[in-house]
Every structure is written in structure tokens, then in C-alpha cells.
Write a protein that holds these residues in place. Sequence first.
Motif, PDB file in Angstrom:
ATOM      1  N   PHE A  16       7.179  -4.969   0.100  1.00  9.77           N
ATOM      2  CA  PHE A  16       6.292  -3.833  -0.814  1.00  9.77           C
ATOM      3  C   PHE A  16       4.964  -3.752  -0.190  1.00  9.77           C
ATOM      4  O   PHE A  16       4.193  -4.559  -0.764  1.00  9.77           O
ATOM      5  CB  PHE A  16       6.333  -4.559  -2.119  1.00  9.77           C
ATOM      6  N   PRO A  21       5.307   3.439  -4.962  1.00  5.93           N
ATOM      7  CA  PRO A  21       6.715   3.350  -5.243  1.00  5.93           C
ATOM      8  C   PRO A  21       7.574   4.076  -4.312  1.00  5.93           C
ATOM      9  O   PRO A  21       8.420   3.466  -3.965  1.00  5.93           O
ATOM     10  CB  PRO A  21       7.005   3.593  -6.919  1.00  5.93           C
ATOM     11  N   ASP A  24       7.425   2.431  -0.896  1.00  2.92           N
ATOM     12  CA  ASP A  24       8.147   1.121  -0.816  1.00  2.92           C
ATOM     13  C   ASP A  24       9.682   1.309  -1.056  1.00  2.92           C
ATOM     14  O   ASP A  24      10.486   0.580  -0.364  1.00  2.92           O
ATOM     15  CB  ASP A  24       7.756   0.340  -2.184  1.00  2.92           C
ATOM     16  N   TRP A  49      15.796  -4.250  -6.966  1.00  7.59           N
ATOM     17  CA  TRP A  49      14.544  -3.721  -6.199  1.00  7.59           C
ATOM     18  C   TRP A  49      13.793  -3.032  -7.606  1.00  7.59           C
ATOM     19  O   TRP A  49      12.395  -3.049  -7.503  1.00  7.59           O
ATOM     20  CB  TRP A  49      14.831  -3.016  -5.087  1.00  7.59           C
ATOM     21  N   GLU A  53       9.965  -3.792  -7.892  1.00  2.20           N
ATOM     22  CA  GLU A  53       8.839  -2.845  -7.903  1.00  2.20           C
ATOM     23  C   GLU A  53       8.218  -2.592  -9.205  1.00  2.20           C
ATOM     24  O   GLU A  53       7.031  -2.040  -9.184  1.00  2.20           O
ATOM     25  CB  GLU A  53       9.658  -1.325  -7.455  1.00  2.20           C
TER      26      GLU A  53
END
Length: 197
Positions: A16, A21, A24, A49, A53
Motif C-alpha cells: 500500500f 486506492p 494500490d 485487500w 485498503e
Amino acid sequence: MAGTGEGAAGDGAFVFVGGRPSLDFVATLGKRHASPVERIPDGDALARWLVLEGLVPASLPVADRELGRARELREAIDGLVRSTIARTALEAGAIRVVNAVAARPDLPPRLAVDAAGRAVASGGAGSPAQALSSIARDAARLLGGPLAARIKECEHPDCSLVFLDETQSGRRRWCAMDRCGNLVKIAGYRARRARSV
């Protein structure tokens, strides 16, 4: 959420470091220039994930069909990001994919209280399709706005991670200084030392 560079996460661990977002999310396929590492091999990994996130507060079941759509969105965003970095024409098909996913309802924001009693915004409960819509909307805002010029790829030759350079000088070179930046600096030091011996 801070993470490590690709070199440290070659085992499939999530990274990350993108600053957004959508960036990532692109990192869920690592080492794109070498032997790709799929970090979302199944729906459970994608669900983890999404939680890490910060898009959703708890793991959601992800069907195979949704996993396929997620990967299609990820690759569309990746193609648009790399075209933006290279200042080349954007692929119409990738734009269609991002716009189609972004047109669906996204995750509603949720107000929560942190340990210090302060209000914080967090991801809301929803579906995987809504989470993907939130990612697509983030990509559309980023790529279609003034920050697009600050998207970069890590300069480590073995790293394919992309990130938003939010430094004042605009001179960030590495996905993470504590990983890729140090590796390049150590390699440079060793090369200079070998030449001087």
C-alpha cells in the motif's frame, strides 16, 4: 496504510504505497516487468485487500465473477496509469471499463469515532461491486484531474509499483524509500566502491 516495496513483498503480500486506492489496486499484480505476482488469486484475497485498503469495515464474500471483473478493472486502470506516465494516448477500451464500473453505485461513506473520540470517515458496508465502483471513481478522479501529472513508477529496475508523488518538490523516485530507494543506493555505493578498489 504504509507498506513495503515490491522487492520485500514478492511473496504475494499486499503493498500500500500508491497513495490512492486505485494505485494500490494496481499493485495487486506485482513485479509486472519480470515474473508477475498475483496478489489476489481468489475472492478471499480480494476481500482481505478491500478491508486492508480501508474500503470496507469487514470482509465480504467475493464470487469468481466479481474477481474476474476486479482483475479486468485493475488492468484497465494499470494501462491508463502507464499511458498517463508515458504521456501516450489512452486506450478507449480501458476508459470504457473504468467508466462502466464507476457508473455503478459506490460504497457509502461511514462516520465513525476513533480511540481518541474524534470523528473519522471510513469505508461503509456494501458489496464487492460497490467497492470496485469506489476504486474506479478514484481512478477517474485521479487520471482526469491535475494530480495525474504526479503519478510515477518506482525507479527501482525490478519494481513496477506506481504511486502518487505528493512531495512538495515533486521529486519522489521510489515506491518506498525504506525498501527500493535503499536498495538502489546500496547498489550504487557498492558499484562505486568496487571501481575505487
